[in-house]
Design a protein around this motif. Sequence first.
Motif, PDB file in Angstrom:
ATOM      1  N   ILE A  92     -45.634  -4.751  52.628  1.00  0.00           N
ATOM      2  CA  ILE A  92     -44.372  -4.926  51.609  1.00  0.00           C
ATOM      3  C   ILE A  92     -43.241  -4.023  52.457  1.00  0.00           C
ATOM      4  CG2 ILE A  92     -43.497  -4.112  49.309  1.00  0.00           C
ATOM      5  CD1 ILE A  92     -46.291  -4.916  48.219  1.00  0.00           C
ATOM      6  N   LEU A  93     -43.663  -2.915  52.867  1.00  0.00           N
ATOM      7  CA  LEU A  93     -42.347  -2.183  53.290  1.00  0.00           C
ATOM      8  C   LEU A  93     -41.867  -2.921  54.481  1.00  0.00           C
ATOM      9  CD1 LEU A  93     -43.995   1.400  53.318  1.00  0.00           C
ATOM     10  CD2 LEU A  93     -42.121   0.603  51.988  1.00  0.00           C
ATOM     11  N   ASN A  94     -42.822  -3.472  55.344  1.00  0.00           N
ATOM     12  CA  ASN A  94     -42.141  -4.173  56.583  1.00  0.00           C
ATOM     13  C   ASN A  94     -41.371  -5.297  56.291  1.00  0.00           C
ATOM     14  OD1 ASN A  94     -42.122  -5.027  59.260  1.00  0.00           O
ATOM     15  ND2 ASN A  94     -43.945  -6.237  59.025  1.00  0.00           N
ATOM     16  N   ILE A  95     -41.880  -6.148  55.425  1.00  0.00           N
ATOM     17  CA  ILE A  95     -41.214  -7.375  55.018  1.00  0.00           C
ATOM     18  C   ILE A  95     -39.766  -6.854  54.341  1.00  0.00           C
ATOM     19  CG2 ILE A  95     -41.130  -9.521  53.667  1.00  0.00           C
ATOM     20  CD1 ILE A  95     -42.850  -9.640  56.160  1.00  0.00           C
ATOM     21  N   ALA A  96     -39.904  -6.005  53.506  1.00  0.00           N
ATOM     22  CA  ALA A  96     -38.473  -5.352  52.986  1.00  0.00           C
ATOM     23  C   ALA A  96     -37.676  -4.777  54.145  1.00  0.00           C
ATOM     24  CB  ALA A  96     -38.835  -4.413  51.952  1.00  0.00           C
ATOM     25  N   GLY A  97     -38.134  -4.576  55.283  1.00  0.00           N
ATOM     26  CA  GLY A  97     -37.398  -4.027  56.221  1.00  0.00           C
ATOM     27  C   GLY A  97     -37.142  -2.402  56.156  1.00  0.00           C
ATOM     28  N   SER A  98     -38.070  -2.002  55.336  1.00  0.00           N
ATOM     29  CA  SER A  98     -37.816  -0.254  55.041  1.00  0.00           C
ATOM     30  C   SER A  98     -38.575   0.517  56.283  1.00  0.00           C
ATOM     31  CB  SER A  98     -38.679  -0.069  53.889  1.00  0.00           C
ATOM     32  OG  SER A  98     -38.752   1.288  53.617  1.00  0.00           O
ATOM     33  N   SER A  99     -37.558   1.697  56.524  1.00  0.00           N
ATOM     34  CA  SER A  99     -37.963   2.320  57.742  1.00  0.00           C
ATOM     35  C   SER A  99     -39.075   3.210  57.385  1.00  0.00           C
ATOM     36  CB  SER A  99     -36.859   3.131  58.290  1.00  0.00           C
ATOM     37  OG  SER A  99     -36.321   3.887  57.373  1.00  0.00           O
ATOM     38  N   GLU A 100     -39.346   3.350  55.922  1.00  0.00           N
ATOM     39  CA  GLU A 100     -40.557   4.315  55.457  1.00  0.00           C
ATOM     40  C   GLU A 100     -41.902   4.062  56.201  1.00  0.00           C
ATOM     41  OE1 GLU A 100     -41.169   5.136  51.164  1.00  0.00           O
ATOM     42  OE2 GLU A 100     -39.239   3.793  50.921  1.00  0.00           O
ATOM     43  N   MET A 101     -41.964   2.847  56.635  1.00  0.00           N
ATOM     44  CA  MET A 101     -43.483   2.738  57.092  1.00  0.00           C
ATOM     45  C   MET A 101     -43.416   3.360  58.437  1.00  0.00           C
ATOM     46  SD  MET A 101     -43.139  -1.503  58.594  1.00  0.00           S
ATOM     47  CE  MET A 101     -44.460  -1.277  59.227  1.00  0.00           C
ATOM     48  N   PHE A 102     -42.535   3.898  59.145  1.00  0.00           N
ATOM     49  CA  PHE A 102     -42.340   4.570  60.424  1.00  0.00           C
ATOM     50  C   PHE A 102     -42.205   6.143  59.940  1.00  0.00           C
ATOM     51  CE2 PHE A 102     -40.404   0.331  61.558  1.00  0.00           C
ATOM     52  CZ  PHE A 102     -41.597  -0.164  62.108  1.00  0.00           C
ATOM     53  N   THR A 103     -41.417   6.437  59.056  1.00  0.00           N
ATOM     54  CA  THR A 103     -41.022   7.899  59.022  1.00  0.00           C
ATOM     55  C   THR A 103     -41.689   8.647  57.517  1.00  0.00           C
ATOM     56  OG1 THR A 103     -39.430   7.111  57.258  1.00  0.00           O
ATOM     57  CG2 THR A 103     -38.643   7.124  59.633  1.00  0.00           C
ATOM     58  N   ASN A 104     -42.031   7.837  56.641  1.00  0.00           N
ATOM     59  CA  ASN A 104     -42.885   8.451  55.555  1.00  0.00           C
ATOM     60  C   ASN A 104     -44.370   8.701  55.951  1.00  0.00           C
ATOM     61  OD1 ASN A 104     -44.325   8.720  52.939  1.00  0.00           O
ATOM     62  ND2 ASN A 104     -42.715   7.732  52.049  1.00  0.00           N
ATOM     63  N   GLU A 105     -44.622  10.014  55.588  1.00  0.00           N
ATOM     64  CA  GLU A 105     -46.071  10.567  56.019  1.00  0.00           C
ATOM     65  C   GLU A 105     -47.287   9.453  55.349  1.00  0.00           C
ATOM     66  OE1 GLU A 105     -46.689  14.576  55.559  1.00  0.00           O
ATOM     67  OE2 GLU A 105     -44.730  15.072  56.627  1.00  0.00           O
ATOM     68  N   ALA A 106     -46.822   9.091  54.102  1.00  0.00           N
ATOM     69  CA  ALA A 106     -47.945   8.492  53.498  1.00  0.00           C
ATOM     70  C   ALA A 106     -48.194   6.825  54.253  1.00  0.00           C
ATOM     71  CB  ALA A 106     -47.370   7.921  52.012  1.00  0.00           C
ATOM     72  N   PHE A 107     -47.305   6.703  55.006  1.00  0.00           N
ATOM     73  CA  PHE A 107     -47.385   5.258  55.827  1.00  0.00           C
ATOM     74  C   PHE A 107     -47.504   5.272  57.276  1.00  0.00           C
ATOM     75  CE2 PHE A 107     -45.001   4.566  51.916  1.00  0.00           C
ATOM     76  CZ  PHE A 107     -45.980   3.980  50.936  1.00  0.00           C
ATOM     77  N   ASN A 108     -47.037   6.380  57.897  1.00  0.00           N
ATOM     78  CA  ASN A 108     -46.827   6.445  59.301  1.00  0.00           C
ATOM     79  C   ASN A 108     -48.035   7.256  60.192  1.00  0.00           C
ATOM     80  OD1 ASN A 108     -46.785   9.163  59.177  1.00  0.00           O
ATOM     81  ND2 ASN A 108     -44.575   9.102  60.078  1.00  0.00           N
ATOM     82  N   SER A 109     -49.259   7.043  59.695  1.00  0.00           N
ATOM     83  CA  SER A 109     -50.615   7.765  60.185  1.00  0.00           C
ATOM     84  C   SER A 109     -50.961   7.034  61.439  1.00  0.00           C
ATOM     85  CB  SER A 109     -51.708   7.829  59.049  1.00  0.00           C
ATOM     86  OG  SER A 109     -52.082   6.228  58.792  1.00  0.00           O
ATOM     87  N   ARG A 110     -50.536   5.576  61.596  1.00  0.00           N
ATOM     88  CA  ARG A 110     -50.839   4.929  62.977  1.00  0.00           C
ATOM     89  C   ARG A 110     -49.906   5.528  64.023  1.00  0.00           C
ATOM     90  NH1 ARG A 110     -52.142  -1.399  61.787  1.00  0.00           N
ATOM     91  NH2 ARG A 110     -52.924  -1.149  59.718  1.00  0.00           N
ATOM     92  N   ILE A 111     -48.785   5.853  63.589  1.00  0.00           N
ATOM     93  CA  ILE A 111     -47.907   6.284  64.832  1.00  0.00           C
ATOM     94  C   ILE A 111     -48.371   7.632  65.141  1.00  0.00           C
ATOM     95  CG2 ILE A 111     -45.497   6.863  65.076  1.00  0.00           C
ATOM     96  CD1 ILE A 111     -44.704   4.689  63.115  1.00  0.00           C
ATOM     97  N   VAL A 112     -48.624   8.499  64.393  1.00  0.00           N
ATOM     98  CA  VAL A 112     -48.840   9.951  64.494  1.00  0.00           C
ATOM     99  C   VAL A 112     -50.163   9.946  65.535  1.00  0.00           C
ATOM    100  CG1 VAL A 112     -49.915  11.960  63.554  1.00  0.00           C
ATOM    101  CG2 VAL A 112     -47.918  10.722  62.616  1.00  0.00           C
ATOM    102  N   LYS A 113     -51.212   8.999  64.931  1.00  0.00           N
ATOM    103  CA  LYS A 113     -52.515   9.051  65.689  1.00  0.00           C
ATOM    104  C   LYS A 113     -52.175   8.521  67.292  1.00  0.00           C
ATOM    105  CE  LYS A 113     -57.300   8.049  65.330  1.00  0.00           C
ATOM    106  NZ  LYS A 113     -58.301   7.157  64.441  1.00  0.00           N
ATOM    107  N   ALA A 114     -51.466   7.330  67.343  1.00  0.00           N
ATOM    108  CA  ALA A 114     -51.121   6.865  68.687  1.00  0.00           C
ATOM    109  C   ALA A 114     -50.403   7.946  69.611  1.00  0.00           C
ATOM    110  CB  ALA A 114     -50.280   5.758  68.455  1.00  0.00           C
ATOM    111  N   MET A 115     -49.539   8.622  69.017  1.00  0.00           N
ATOM    112  CA  MET A 115     -48.770   9.631  69.835  1.00  0.00           C
ATOM    113  C   MET A 115     -49.825  10.681  70.238  1.00  0.00           C
ATOM    114  SD  MET A 115     -45.338   9.726  67.495  1.00  0.00           S
ATOM    115  CE  MET A 115     -44.098  10.692  68.629  1.00  0.00           C
ATOM    116  N   GLU A 116     -50.634  11.002  69.554  1.00  0.00           N
ATOM    117  CA  GLU A 116     -51.771  12.085  69.903  1.00  0.00           C
ATOM    118  C   GLU A 116     -52.519  11.468  71.189  1.00  0.00           C
ATOM    119  OE1 GLU A 116     -54.148  12.853  66.637  1.00  0.00           O
ATOM    120  OE2 GLU A 116     -52.426  13.945  65.585  1.00  0.00           O
ATOM    121  N   PHE A 117     -52.778  10.045  71.113  1.00  0.00           N
ATOM    122  CA  PHE A 117     -53.528   9.529  72.152  1.00  0.00           C
ATOM    123  C   PHE A 117     -52.576   9.507  73.289  1.00  0.00           C
ATOM    124  CE2 PHE A 117     -56.062   6.700  69.218  1.00  0.00           C
ATOM    125  CZ  PHE A 117     -57.153   7.384  68.906  1.00  0.00           C
TER     126      PHE A 117
END
Length: 189
Positions: A92-117
């Motif tokens: 929903i966030l993605n289709i709405a074009g919301s940057s929350e999926m990248f910046t909000n801690e509730a939704f960006n766990s994929r990014i944080v984990k990938a950055m650790e790798f």
Amino acid sequence: VNNQGLLMGLMGLLYSRAVKDGTNMGDALLSNARIDGIVFYNRQTNAPKLNDFEINLIKNAKEEVEEHLINGKSYIVFRGTALNKKDVMKNILNIAGSSEMFTNEAFNSRIVKAMEFIDKREKEGIPIEILGYSLGGIYAMYMASIYPEISVKVYNPVIASNEDSKHFMEGLANQNPNLVINTIEGDPV
């Protein structure tokens, strides 16, 4: 109706309207929603059955993002949507074009984990390739904007058709990242 994007488009429209009206506070949209049922469909396809190494990594991904060390190379794989509340909200966030999926801690766990790798493997001098599919494709593309030197391949990424996504794509193009976007009719995954 033979329109696979219709449901996601409607969900994005609802989310966008809620944000505009100021009625969406974090998880409020889903907290106040009710699911009456789930729609499943059998897609008819004439696509070739690809037995590709990267496609198999994506097909077999179980976690939101996972790493596979194979022949001295790190493959960071962003899987597509799982049928759970968190992934539905990310769509929903993605289709709405919301940057929350990248910046909000509730939704960006994929990014944080990938950055650790990535940080770990860069320190070790191990080559890295990022793969993403569907919802995972947009996350992989976001990683391409942060790490333009890393090879990123995405398959059928879910990209919203709005101004924010247009600016994101223009920004990627201006960075000239090592990014390959594969869109395939008759999705092999």
